[in-house]
Design a protein around this motif. Structure first.
Motif, PDB file in Angstrom:
ATOM      1  N   THR A 143       0.523   5.256   0.522  1.00  0.00           N
ATOM      2  CA  THR A 143      -0.401   6.215   1.112  1.00  0.00           C
ATOM      3  C   THR A 143       0.016   7.629   0.745  1.00  0.00           C
ATOM      4  O   THR A 143       1.210   7.955   0.737  1.00  0.00           O
ATOM      5  CB  THR A 143      -0.436   6.052   2.650  1.00  0.00           C
ATOM      6  OG1 THR A 143      -0.731   4.684   2.953  1.00  0.00           O
ATOM      7  CG2 THR A 143      -1.477   6.953   3.283  1.00  0.00           C
ATOM      8  N   ARG A 144      -0.974   8.476   0.455  1.00  0.00           N
ATOM      9  CA  ARG A 144      -0.711   9.871   0.072  1.00  0.00           C
ATOM     10  C   ARG A 144      -0.171  10.631   1.265  1.00  0.00           C
ATOM     11  O   ARG A 144      -0.699  10.556   2.373  1.00  0.00           O
ATOM     12  CB  ARG A 144      -1.980  10.540  -0.450  1.00  0.00           C
ATOM     13  CG  ARG A 144      -1.743  11.955  -1.001  1.00  0.00           C
ATOM     14  CD  ARG A 144      -2.979  12.507  -1.699  1.00  0.00           C
ATOM     15  NE  ARG A 144      -4.131  12.585  -0.832  1.00  0.00           N
ATOM     16  CZ  ARG A 144      -4.435  13.632  -0.047  1.00  0.00           C
ATOM     17  NH1 ARG A 144      -3.639  14.684  -0.033  1.00  0.00           N
ATOM     18  NH2 ARG A 144      -5.512  13.619   0.698  1.00  0.00           N
ATOM     19  N   TYR A 192       2.658   9.693  -3.150  1.00  0.00           N
ATOM     20  CA  TYR A 192       2.264   8.460  -2.469  1.00  0.00           C
ATOM     21  C   TYR A 192       3.514   7.627  -2.211  1.00  0.00           C
ATOM     22  O   TYR A 192       4.386   7.521  -3.069  1.00  0.00           O
ATOM     23  CB  TYR A 192       1.302   7.654  -3.346  1.00  0.00           C
ATOM     24  CG  TYR A 192      -0.055   8.282  -3.520  1.00  0.00           C
ATOM     25  CD1 TYR A 192      -1.159   7.783  -2.836  1.00  0.00           C
ATOM     26  CD2 TYR A 192      -0.247   9.359  -4.379  1.00  0.00           C
ATOM     27  CE1 TYR A 192      -2.423   8.349  -3.002  1.00  0.00           C
ATOM     28  CE2 TYR A 192      -1.500   9.936  -4.556  1.00  0.00           C
ATOM     29  CZ  TYR A 192      -2.583   9.418  -3.861  1.00  0.00           C
ATOM     30  OH  TYR A 192      -3.827   9.982  -4.037  1.00  0.00           O
ATOM     31  N   GLY A 231      -2.404  12.543   3.880  1.00  0.00           N
ATOM     32  CA  GLY A 231      -3.773  12.062   3.690  1.00  0.00           C
ATOM     33  C   GLY A 231      -3.881  10.580   3.957  1.00  0.00           C
ATOM     34  O   GLY A 231      -2.951   9.941   4.439  1.00  0.00           O
ATOM     35  N   THR A 232      -5.029  10.031   3.627  1.00  0.00           N
ATOM     36  CA  THR A 232      -5.265   8.606   3.836  1.00  0.00           C
ATOM     37  C   THR A 232      -5.538   7.869   2.526  1.00  0.00           C
ATOM     38  O   THR A 232      -5.798   6.671   2.533  1.00  0.00           O
ATOM     39  CB  THR A 232      -6.461   8.390   4.787  1.00  0.00           C
ATOM     40  OG1 THR A 232      -7.611   9.021   4.227  1.00  0.00           O
ATOM     41  CG2 THR A 232      -6.168   8.963   6.172  1.00  0.00           C
ATOM     42  N   ASP A 233      -5.503   8.580   1.405  1.00  0.00           N
ATOM     43  CA  ASP A 233      -5.761   7.963   0.104  1.00  0.00           C
ATOM     44  C   ASP A 233      -4.648   6.973  -0.215  1.00  0.00           C
ATOM     45  O   ASP A 233      -3.489   7.185   0.162  1.00  0.00           O
ATOM     46  CB  ASP A 233      -5.841   9.044  -0.980  1.00  0.00           C
ATOM     47  CG  ASP A 233      -6.901  10.078  -0.638  1.00  0.00           C
ATOM     48  OD1 ASP A 233      -8.088   9.732  -0.705  1.00  0.00           O
ATOM     49  OD2 ASP A 233      -6.512  11.214  -0.269  1.00  0.00           O
ATOM     50  N   GLU A 234      -5.013   5.890  -0.929  1.00  0.00           N
ATOM     51  CA  GLU A 234      -4.052   4.822  -1.175  1.00  0.00           C
ATOM     52  C   GLU A 234      -4.013   4.372  -2.631  1.00  0.00           C
ATOM     53  O   GLU A 234      -5.013   4.416  -3.337  1.00  0.00           O
ATOM     54  CB  GLU A 234      -4.402   3.600  -0.303  1.00  0.00           C
ATOM     55  CG  GLU A 234      -4.318   3.870   1.183  1.00  0.00           C
ATOM     56  CD  GLU A 234      -4.728   2.677   2.034  1.00  0.00           C
ATOM     57  OE1 GLU A 234      -5.393   1.742   1.500  1.00  0.00           O
ATOM     58  OE2 GLU A 234      -4.386   2.663   3.220  1.00  0.00           O
ATOM     59  N   THR A 279       0.831  -1.198   0.000  1.00  0.00           N
ATOM     60  CA  THR A 279       0.000   0.000   0.000  1.00  0.00           C
ATOM     61  C   THR A 279       0.868   1.251   0.000  1.00  0.00           C
ATOM     62  O   THR A 279       1.784   1.375   0.814  1.00  0.00           O
ATOM     63  CB  THR A 279      -0.930   0.006   1.237  1.00  0.00           C
ATOM     64  OG1 THR A 279      -1.724  -1.185   1.202  1.00  0.00           O
ATOM     65  CG2 THR A 279      -1.827   1.225   1.249  1.00  0.00           C
TER      66      THR A 279
END
Length: 192
Positions: free
Chosen positions: A129-130, A182, A133-136, A127
């Protein structure tokens, strides 16, 4: 008479034993050995998919290192990068295959690679992660093997030397992914 003979025989045995002892000399000898690893493994380059401008519906970006020779030391621009959708912009030359240097002092070495998300322990996906942020984004672990140059490295390792294992993979970008940087961490285990 029999008693006298027996006593005489015992005296002779003890007499011979005493006469056959000699002085002993000793010598010290140093013993040593050097233990050398059959192989050493070092990270050369991290894997980066570079700058990507995806389509709104999402895409899969493939970083293909399968054609890279086992003697190519740098991951910068090695292999090929492509997008599933022709409208996705992938910056050619702005990417790196992950590179692991393997130095072997023996012939005919083979290995089995294993991949794990350092943070989650997942062996199926890494994974990213940004930042902030929490966007993946997801790097599919199964795609790493098919996009690496493992077979070229193992073929070359018929002879002792230094070789470079290049890693690629498929990065899945979900629809409407926010812009940003990311990142994630992957542990690579090589079992020899």
């Amino acid at each position: 008479m029999k008693k006298a003979l027996f006593a005489f025989a015992l005296i002779m045995v003890f007499g011979l034993a005493a006469a056959s002892s000699f002085a002993a000399e000793t010598v010290d000898i140093q013993v040593g050995a050097t233990i050398q690893e059959a192989y050493q493994v070092t990270k050369v380059d991290d894997m980066t998919f570079g700058t990507i401008i995806p389509v709104v519906t999402g895409d899969t970006i493939t970083l293909d290192a399968s054609g890279v020779t086992a003697t190519t030391a740098s991951g910068s621009g090695a292999g090929a990068i492509s997008a599933g959708d022709a409208d996705t912009d992938v910056s050619a030359g702005d990417y790196n295959t992950g590179v692991i240097q393997i130095t072997t002092s023996i012939d005919n070495v083979s290995f089995t690679p294993g991949y794990e998300d350092t943070n989650s322990g997942s062996t199926t996906a890494i994974t990213l992660t940004r930042s902030g942020g929490t966007d993946e984004l997801t790097l599919n672990v199964a795609s790493i093997d098919s996009n690496s140059n493992e077979s070229a490295v193992e073929t070359a390792m018929a002879s002792a030397g230094t070789y470079y294992f290049h890693l690629g993979g498929d990065l899945t970008i979900p629809a409407n992914s926010p812009t940003g940087t990311y990142s994630g961490d992957m542990t690579v285990t090589l079992t020899f």
